[in-house]
Design a protein around this motif. Structure first.
Motif, PDB file in Angstrom:
ATOM      1  N   ASN A 250       0.732  -1.241   0.029  1.00  0.00           N
ATOM      2  CA  ASN A 250      -0.120   0.010   0.024  1.00  0.00           C
ATOM      3  C   ASN A 250       0.822   1.230   0.080  1.00  0.00           C
ATOM      4  N   LYS A 251       0.480   2.503  -0.300  1.00  0.00           N
ATOM      5  CA  LYS A 251       1.167   3.757  -0.165  1.00  0.00           C
ATOM      6  C   LYS A 251       2.151   4.035   0.861  1.00  0.00           C
ATOM      7  N   SER A 252       1.589   3.363   2.079  1.00  0.00           N
ATOM      8  CA  SER A 252       2.309   3.701   3.338  1.00  0.00           C
ATOM      9  C   SER A 252       3.648   2.672   3.700  1.00  0.00           C
ATOM     10  N   SER A 253       3.728   1.775   2.587  1.00  0.00           N
ATOM     11  CA  SER A 253       4.718   0.832   2.837  1.00  0.00           C
ATOM     12  C   SER A 253       6.115   1.491   2.484  1.00  0.00           C
ATOM     13  N   GLU A 254       7.120   0.946   3.383  1.00  0.00           N
ATOM     14  CA  GLU A 254       8.237   1.636   3.332  1.00  0.00           C
ATOM     15  C   GLU A 254       9.081   1.041   2.118  1.00  0.00           C
ATOM     16  N   ASN A 255       9.776   1.902   1.459  1.00  0.00           N
ATOM     17  CA  ASN A 255      10.475   1.584   0.200  1.00  0.00           C
ATOM     18  C   ASN A 255      11.867   0.770   0.524  1.00  0.00           C
ATOM     19  N   PHE A 256      11.523  -0.554  -0.294  1.00  0.00           N
ATOM     20  CA  PHE A 256      12.652  -1.436   0.064  1.00  0.00           C
ATOM     21  C   PHE A 256      14.232  -0.762  -0.183  1.00  0.00           C
ATOM     22  N   SER A 257      14.391  -0.073  -1.330  1.00  0.00           N
ATOM     23  CA  SER A 257      15.693   0.158  -1.546  1.00  0.00           C
ATOM     24  C   SER A 257      16.249   1.255  -0.453  1.00  0.00           C
ATOM     25  N   ALA A 258      15.651   2.173   0.156  1.00  0.00           N
ATOM     26  CA  ALA A 258      15.859   3.045   1.054  1.00  0.00           C
ATOM     27  C   ALA A 258      16.106   2.229   2.365  1.00  0.00           C
ATOM     28  N   PHE A 259      15.228   1.245   2.489  1.00  0.00           N
ATOM     29  CA  PHE A 259      15.453   0.240   3.743  1.00  0.00           C
ATOM     30  C   PHE A 259      16.738  -0.646   3.490  1.00  0.00           C
ATOM     31  N   ASN A 260      16.885  -1.346   2.441  1.00  0.00           N
ATOM     32  CA  ASN A 260      18.146  -1.863   1.994  1.00  0.00           C
ATOM     33  C   ASN A 260      19.415  -0.966   2.489  1.00  0.00           C
ATOM     34  N   SER A 261      19.694   0.143   2.122  1.00  0.00           N
ATOM     35  CA  SER A 261      20.603   0.916   2.184  1.00  0.00           C
ATOM     36  C   SER A 261      20.871   1.126   3.779  1.00  0.00           C
ATOM     37  N   ARG A 262      19.690   1.464   4.480  1.00  0.00           N
ATOM     38  CA  ARG A 262      19.862   1.959   5.820  1.00  0.00           C
ATOM     39  C   ARG A 262      20.301   0.570   6.768  1.00  0.00           C
ATOM     40  N   PHE A 263      19.637  -0.584   6.441  1.00  0.00           N
ATOM     41  CA  PHE A 263      19.782  -1.409   7.196  1.00  0.00           C
ATOM     42  C   PHE A 263      21.004  -2.117   6.999  1.00  0.00           C
TER      43      PHE A 263
END
Length: 126
Positions: free
Chosen positions: A19-32
């Motif tokens: 849904n629109k409020s889901s976290e972007n995987f690419s941004a998560f991947n970098s930060r994680f």
């Protein structure tokens, strides 16, 4: 070329959310993979999988956790086989180097709009 396609696939899937409020995987991947505190917050121990070496086999816990630093999809040396599968709510990366007995698999799942590591198997028996 294969890595450019892989990165493009990850980008497309990261832009699609459940849904629109889901976290972007690419941004998560970098930060994680660059923020150790964030990484520990996004793992709900105990997780599935194990750490296997010549001398031990153990389940993952906060006390034996080895931080993940290589972002999903980041290219490796040619000797390694790397496979990434991605959907709107699950990303799986498998890496192996059979000649030396190395295998790794990690899985991330979208839970309530946020990505979490849910599985890690690491085998290094050389």
């Amino acid at each position: 070329m294969k890595y450019l396609i892989l990165i493009a696939i990850l980008f497309v899937y990261s832009r699609k959310g459940v849904n629109k409020s889901s976290e972007n995987f690419s941004a998560f991947n970098s930060r994680f993979h660059s923020d150790s505190i964030f990484q520990m917050q996004r793992i709900k121990f105990p997780i599935e999988g194990e750490l296997k070496t010549k001398v031990k086999l153990e389940k993952w816990s906060a006390s034996n956790w080895k931080l993940l630093k290589k972002a999903v999809g980041k290219p490796l040396f040619a000797q390694f086989k790397q496979d990434v599968t991605a959907s709107d709510s699950l990303v799986i990366e498998k890496i192996s180097y059979q000649e030396i007995g190395f295998e790794s698999e990690i899985r991330f799942k979208l839970i309530n709009g946020k990505w979490y590591l849910i599985f890690r198997r690491f085998t290094d028996i050389h």
